[in-house]
Motif scaffolding. Structure first.
Motif, PDB file in Angstrom:
ATOM      1  N   PRO A  17      42.718  27.163  23.987  1.00 15.78           N
ATOM      2  CA  PRO A  17      41.265  26.998  24.064  1.00 15.78           C
ATOM      3  C   PRO A  17      40.614  28.177  24.795  1.00 15.78           C
ATOM      4  CG  PRO A  17      42.414  25.308  25.367  1.00 15.78           C
ATOM      5  CD  PRO A  17      43.450  26.142  24.703  1.00 15.78           C
ATOM      6  N   PRO A  18      39.434  28.535  24.371  1.00 14.60           N
ATOM      7  CA  PRO A  18      38.730  29.663  25.018  1.00 14.60           C
ATOM      8  C   PRO A  18      38.570  29.486  26.529  1.00 14.60           C
ATOM      9  CG  PRO A  18      37.555  28.953  23.047  1.00 14.60           C
ATOM     10  CD  PRO A  18      38.658  27.965  23.271  1.00 14.60           C
ATOM     11  N   GLU A  19      38.450  28.240  26.984  1.00 13.10           N
ATOM     12  CA  GLU A  19      38.291  27.990  28.423  1.00 13.10           C
ATOM     13  C   GLU A  19      39.539  28.442  29.194  1.00 13.10           C
ATOM     14  OE1 GLU A  19      38.174  25.213  26.178  1.00 13.10           O
ATOM     15  OE2 GLU A  19      36.052  25.561  25.850  1.00 13.10           O
ATOM     16  N   HIS A  20      40.697  28.238  28.597  1.00 17.69           N
ATOM     17  CA  HIS A  20      41.948  28.645  29.254  1.00 17.69           C
ATOM     18  C   HIS A  20      42.031  30.172  29.347  1.00 17.69           C
ATOM     19  CE1 HIS A  20      46.087  28.562  30.571  1.00 17.69           C
ATOM     20  NE2 HIS A  20      46.441  29.334  29.555  1.00 17.69           N
ATOM     21  N   ILE A  21      41.728  30.832  28.265  1.00 19.03           N
ATOM     22  CA  ILE A  21      41.769  32.301  28.254  1.00 19.03           C
ATOM     23  C   ILE A  21      40.716  32.858  29.202  1.00 19.03           C
ATOM     24  CG2 ILE A  21      41.401  34.344  26.812  1.00 19.03           C
ATOM     25  CD1 ILE A  21      42.751  32.717  24.531  1.00 19.03           C
ATOM     26  N   GLU A  22      39.544  32.244  29.201  1.00 18.33           N
ATOM     27  CA  GLU A  22      38.480  32.683  30.110  1.00 18.33           C
ATOM     28  C   GLU A  22      38.924  32.495  31.565  1.00 18.33           C
ATOM     29  OE1 GLU A  22      35.329  34.768  30.724  1.00 18.33           O
ATOM     30  OE2 GLU A  22      35.863  34.236  28.675  1.00 18.33           O
ATOM     31  N   GLY A  23      39.652  31.426  31.846  1.00 15.08           N
ATOM     32  CA  GLY A  23      40.180  31.189  33.191  1.00 15.08           C
ATOM     33  C   GLY A  23      41.152  32.274  33.613  1.00 15.08           C
ATOM     34  N   LEU A  24      42.013  32.688  32.689  1.00 11.36           N
ATOM     35  CA  LEU A  24      42.960  33.775  32.994  1.00 11.36           C
ATOM     36  C   LEU A  24      42.213  35.079  33.264  1.00 11.36           C
ATOM     37  CD1 LEU A  24      45.739  33.051  30.341  1.00 11.36           C
ATOM     38  CD2 LEU A  24      45.904  32.736  32.822  1.00 11.36           C
ATOM     39  N   LEU A  25      41.186  35.347  32.486  1.00 11.57           N
ATOM     40  CA  LEU A  25      40.408  36.574  32.701  1.00 11.57           C
ATOM     41  C   LEU A  25      39.667  36.529  34.030  1.00 11.57           C
ATOM     42  CD1 LEU A  25      39.044  37.082  29.080  1.00 11.57           C
ATOM     43  CD2 LEU A  25      40.748  38.490  30.256  1.00 11.57           C
ATOM     44  N   SER A  26      39.181  35.362  34.423  1.00 12.82           N
ATOM     45  CA  SER A  26      38.487  35.272  35.716  1.00 12.82           C
ATOM     46  C   SER A  26      39.479  35.435  36.875  1.00 12.82           C
ATOM     47  CB  SER A  26      37.697  33.984  35.836  1.00 12.82           C
ATOM     48  OG  SER A  26      38.550  32.884  35.960  1.00 12.82           O
ATOM     49  N   MET A  27      40.754  35.047  36.642  1.00  6.42           N
ATOM     50  CA  MET A  27      41.768  35.255  37.680  1.00  6.42           C
ATOM     51  C   MET A  27      41.992  36.740  37.938  1.00  6.42           C
ATOM     52  SD  MET A  27      44.458  32.202  36.749  1.00  6.42           S
ATOM     53  CE  MET A  27      45.786  32.941  37.660  1.00  6.42           C
ATOM     54  N   ILE A  28      41.831  37.564  36.914  1.00  2.00           N
ATOM     55  CA  ILE A  28      41.944  39.015  37.093  1.00  2.00           C
ATOM     56  C   ILE A  28      40.868  39.492  38.056  1.00  2.00           C
ATOM     57  CG2 ILE A  28      41.711  41.264  35.959  1.00  2.00           C
ATOM     58  CD1 ILE A  28      42.845  39.903  33.405  1.00  2.00           C
ATOM     59  N   ASP A  29      39.626  39.016  37.824  1.00  2.97           N
ATOM     60  CA  ASP A  29      38.514  39.406  38.702  1.00  2.97           C
ATOM     61  C   ASP A  29      38.761  38.956  40.137  1.00  2.97           C
ATOM     62  OD1 ASP A  29      37.216  40.438  36.457  1.00  2.97           O
ATOM     63  OD2 ASP A  29      36.081  38.597  36.102  1.00  2.97           O
ATOM     64  N   GLU A  30      39.275  37.732  40.300  1.00  3.32           N
ATOM     65  CA  GLU A  30      39.540  37.207  41.639  1.00  3.32           C
ATOM     66  C   GLU A  30      40.655  37.993  42.337  1.00  3.32           C
ATOM     67  OE1 GLU A  30      40.362  33.076  40.997  1.00  3.32           O
ATOM     68  OE2 GLU A  30      38.311  32.680  40.308  1.00  3.32           O
ATOM     69  N   ALA A  31      41.674  38.361  41.582  1.00  2.00           N
ATOM     70  CA  ALA A  31      42.780  39.137  42.170  1.00  2.00           C
ATOM     71  C   ALA A  31      42.290  40.515  42.602  1.00  2.00           C
ATOM     72  CB  ALA A  31      43.924  39.265  41.171  1.00  2.00           C
ATOM     73  N   GLU A  32      41.457  41.136  41.786  1.00  3.92           N
ATOM     74  CA  GLU A  32      40.914  42.449  42.154  1.00  3.92           C
ATOM     75  C   GLU A  32      40.076  42.333  43.422  1.00  3.92           C
ATOM     76  OE1 GLU A  32      38.138  46.001  40.300  1.00  3.92           O
ATOM     77  OE2 GLU A  32      37.771  43.939  39.694  1.00  3.92           O
ATOM     78  N   ASP A  33      39.234  41.308  43.483  1.00  2.00           N
ATOM     79  CA  ASP A  33      38.389  41.100  44.655  1.00  2.00           C
ATOM     80  C   ASP A  33      39.246  40.883  45.902  1.00  2.00           C
ATOM     81  OD1 ASP A  33      35.689  40.647  45.834  1.00  2.00           O
ATOM     82  OD2 ASP A  33      36.518  38.651  46.202  1.00  2.00           O
ATOM     83  N   MET A  34      40.317  40.117  45.764  1.00  2.87           N
ATOM     84  CA  MET A  34      41.197  39.879  46.903  1.00  2.87           C
ATOM     85  C   MET A  34      41.839  41.180  47.377  1.00  2.87           C
ATOM     86  SD  MET A  34      44.678  37.640  47.233  1.00  2.87           S
ATOM     87  CE  MET A  34      45.548  38.775  46.181  1.00  2.87           C
ATOM     88  N   LEU A  35      42.315  41.998  46.434  1.00  3.28           N
ATOM     89  CA  LEU A  35      42.957  43.258  46.814  1.00  3.28           C
ATOM     90  C   LEU A  35      41.974  44.201  47.501  1.00  3.28           C
ATOM     91  CD1 LEU A  35      45.157  43.968  43.667  1.00  3.28           C
ATOM     92  CD2 LEU A  35      45.977  43.439  45.975  1.00  3.28           C
ATOM     93  N   LEU A  36      40.745  44.248  47.005  1.00  2.00           N
ATOM     94  CA  LEU A  36      39.763  45.188  47.547  1.00  2.00           C
ATOM     95  C   LEU A  36      39.090  44.693  48.821  1.00  2.00           C
ATOM     96  CD1 LEU A  36      38.060  46.412  44.264  1.00  2.00           C
ATOM     97  CD2 LEU A  36      39.700  47.652  45.681  1.00  2.00           C
ATOM     98  N   HIS A  37      38.913  43.375  48.948  1.00  2.00           N
ATOM     99  CA  HIS A  37      38.101  42.861  50.053  1.00  2.00           C
ATOM    100  C   HIS A  37      38.779  41.812  50.922  1.00  2.00           C
ATOM    101  CE1 HIS A  37      35.226  44.067  46.803  1.00  2.00           C
ATOM    102  NE2 HIS A  37      34.874  44.854  47.794  1.00  2.00           N
ATOM    103  N   GLY A  38      39.885  41.251  50.467  1.00  2.00           N
ATOM    104  CA  GLY A  38      40.481  40.139  51.185  1.00  2.00           C
ATOM    105  C   GLY A  38      41.723  40.477  51.982  1.00  2.00           C
ATOM    106  N   ILE A  39      42.214  41.693  51.873  1.00  2.00           N
ATOM    107  CA  ILE A  39      43.429  42.085  52.581  1.00  2.00           C
ATOM    108  C   ILE A  39      43.136  43.327  53.403  1.00  2.00           C
ATOM    109  CG2 ILE A  39      45.821  42.877  52.340  1.00  2.00           C
ATOM    110  CD1 ILE A  39      45.914  41.417  49.660  1.00  2.00           C
TER     111      ILE A  39
END
Length: 136
Positions: free
Chosen positions: A51-73
């Motif tokens: 389902p598109p919602e699942h794929i969209e969730g995976l893509l949003s995880m990319i954004d969250e991981a990038e944000d964590m690497l740049l701002h959370g550590i």
């Protein structure tokens, strides 16, 4: 996977690689291990359909991981002479941290934890701010 979704995934992959380089500059082991981890996650999900919602969730995880690497550590270095872990906080981290009540660090690797745990007196955390012009 549509071509626009594939492009978003590829763009996210590149952004994660840039973020890891920025965070782990000078730390060859962390660069190598983060490269393997990012690649493994993308390989694991490269044939995902659903389902598109699942794929969209995976893509949003990319954004969250990038944000964590740049701002959370933040990176710190153990100064054994002073028994202090020196952590330099950049402007991108200030809004996310309460430096007044921060009392511990979470080591990223077992090697880092061993250096700290092997010391009978736990090192104190010393936080300093970097200037806006300073590069990570």
């Amino acid at each position: 996977m549509s071509s626009s979704t594939a492009l978003r995934a590829l763009s996210g992959y590149r952004r994660l690689f840039r973020a890891r380089k920025q965070l782990f500059t000078g730390d060859e082991r962390a660069l190598r291990e983060s490269r393997f981890a990012i690649r493994a996650e993308f390989d694991k999900n490269k044939t995902i359909t659903g389902p598109p919602e699942h794929i969209e969730g995976l893509l949003s995880m990319i954004d969250e991981a990038e944000d964590m690497l740049l701002h959370g550590i933040v990176r710190g270095e153990l100064n054994q002479d002073r028994n202090v872990v020196e952590v330099k906080i950049g402007p991108e981290h200030e809004s996310r941290m309460d430096t007044e009540t921060m009392t511990h660090i979470d080591p990223i690797t077992a090697e880092t934890g061993g250096k700290i745990d092997g010391n009978s007196a736990k090192p104190k955390i010393e936080i300093t701010k970097t200037s806006v012009d300073a590069k990570p």
